[in-house]
Motif scaffolding. Sequence first.
Motif, PDB file in Angstrom:
ATOM      1  N   PRO A  12      -5.282  -1.893  -4.809  1.00 28.13           N
ATOM      2  CA  PRO A  12      -6.605  -1.573  -5.343  1.00 28.13           C
ATOM      3  C   PRO A  12      -7.771  -2.077  -4.493  1.00 28.13           C
ATOM      4  N   THR A  13      -7.502  -2.966  -3.555  1.00 27.85           N
ATOM      5  CA  THR A  13      -8.566  -3.450  -2.682  1.00 27.85           C
ATOM      6  C   THR A  13      -8.762  -2.427  -1.574  1.00 27.85           C
ATOM      7  N   ALA A  33      -2.999   3.654  -0.077  1.00 24.51           N
ATOM      8  CA  ALA A  33      -2.195   4.865  -0.272  1.00 24.51           C
ATOM      9  C   ALA A  33      -2.850   6.059   0.433  1.00 24.51           C
ATOM     10  N   ASP A  34      -4.170   6.152   0.331  1.00 30.14           N
ATOM     11  CA  ASP A  34      -4.876   7.256   0.999  1.00 30.14           C
ATOM     12  C   ASP A  34      -4.795   7.127   2.519  1.00 30.14           C
ATOM     13  N   VAL A  65       5.144   9.601  -9.587  1.00 32.29           N
ATOM     14  CA  VAL A  65       4.859   8.686 -10.687  1.00 32.29           C
ATOM     15  C   VAL A  65       4.350   7.369 -10.122  1.00 32.29           C
ATOM     16  N   GLU A  66       3.504   6.723 -10.887  1.00 31.12           N
ATOM     17  CA  GLU A  66       2.964   5.431 -10.497  1.00 31.12           C
ATOM     18  C   GLU A  66       3.684   4.355 -11.286  1.00 31.12           C
ATOM     19  N   THR A  67       4.250   3.386 -10.573  1.00 29.25           N
ATOM     20  CA  THR A  67       4.857   2.234 -11.228  1.00 29.25           C
ATOM     21  C   THR A  67       3.895   1.070 -11.062  1.00 29.25           C
ATOM     22  N   VAL A  68       4.352  -0.149 -11.235  1.00 26.50           N
ATOM     23  CA  VAL A  68       3.447  -1.295 -11.211  1.00 26.50           C
ATOM     24  C   VAL A  68       2.614  -1.362  -9.926  1.00 26.50           C
ATOM     25  N   ALA A  69       3.229  -1.192  -8.786  1.00 25.97           N
ATOM     26  CA  ALA A  69       2.486  -1.327  -7.543  1.00 25.97           C
ATOM     27  C   ALA A  69       2.776  -0.216  -6.540  1.00 25.97           C
ATOM     28  N   PRO A 122      14.930   5.742 -12.859  1.00 22.77           N
ATOM     29  CA  PRO A 122      16.050   4.984 -13.449  1.00 22.77           C
ATOM     30  C   PRO A 122      16.362   3.699 -12.685  1.00 22.77           C
ATOM     31  N   ALA A 123      16.301   3.732 -11.373  1.00 21.93           N
ATOM     32  CA  ALA A 123      16.558   2.522 -10.577  1.00 21.93           C
ATOM     33  C   ALA A 123      15.452   1.497 -10.783  1.00 21.93           C
ATOM     34  N   VAL A 124      14.205   1.955 -10.868  1.00 26.35           N
ATOM     35  CA  VAL A 124      13.081   1.039 -11.086  1.00 26.35           C
ATOM     36  C   VAL A 124      13.212   0.367 -12.450  1.00 26.35           C
TER      37      VAL A 124
END
Length: 147
Positions: A43-44, A51-52, A79-83, A92-94
């Motif tokens: 996010p910083t 990501a961009d 999909v977005e997970t924690v980070a 499923p693995a996450v």
Amino acid sequence: MAAHRLDRDEARRIAIHAQLLDAPRPTDLVDVVDRLTVLQIDPTAAIAPSADLVLWSRLGSTYDPADLTGAIERDRTLVETVAYVRVPRDLPAVIAEGQDSIHPSTAAWLEKNEPFRRDILALLEKNGPLLSRDIPDTSVEPWPSSG
């Protein structure tokens, strides 16, 4: 079996290819995330979110940050997970990895608040995606805040 030795140029070429930084450029955003395995969310943003920057460095000027948002929020092809951003088939693995690392106090809180989980799922089923502030707190035991 004998180990294969690489000189620096060969190792550099393989690393650049594996990170999708060589020619020809990839053209599909979802394929880039899939081939990289994960796309870190940071996010910083001194210049732009990481990501961009990663996607622009692979896809070039055809990349639009709105494409990533659309792939996550509208198309559901990512999909977005924690980070991280991942392809959906990795979930499923996450989830399995996360279940193995739940702290005992968190596991106890989750068990005591099973009705709260069911309330949230019913609310999401009825109304679709919601902001956290739009979900009433029906927890049996409140989450212990660390301040």
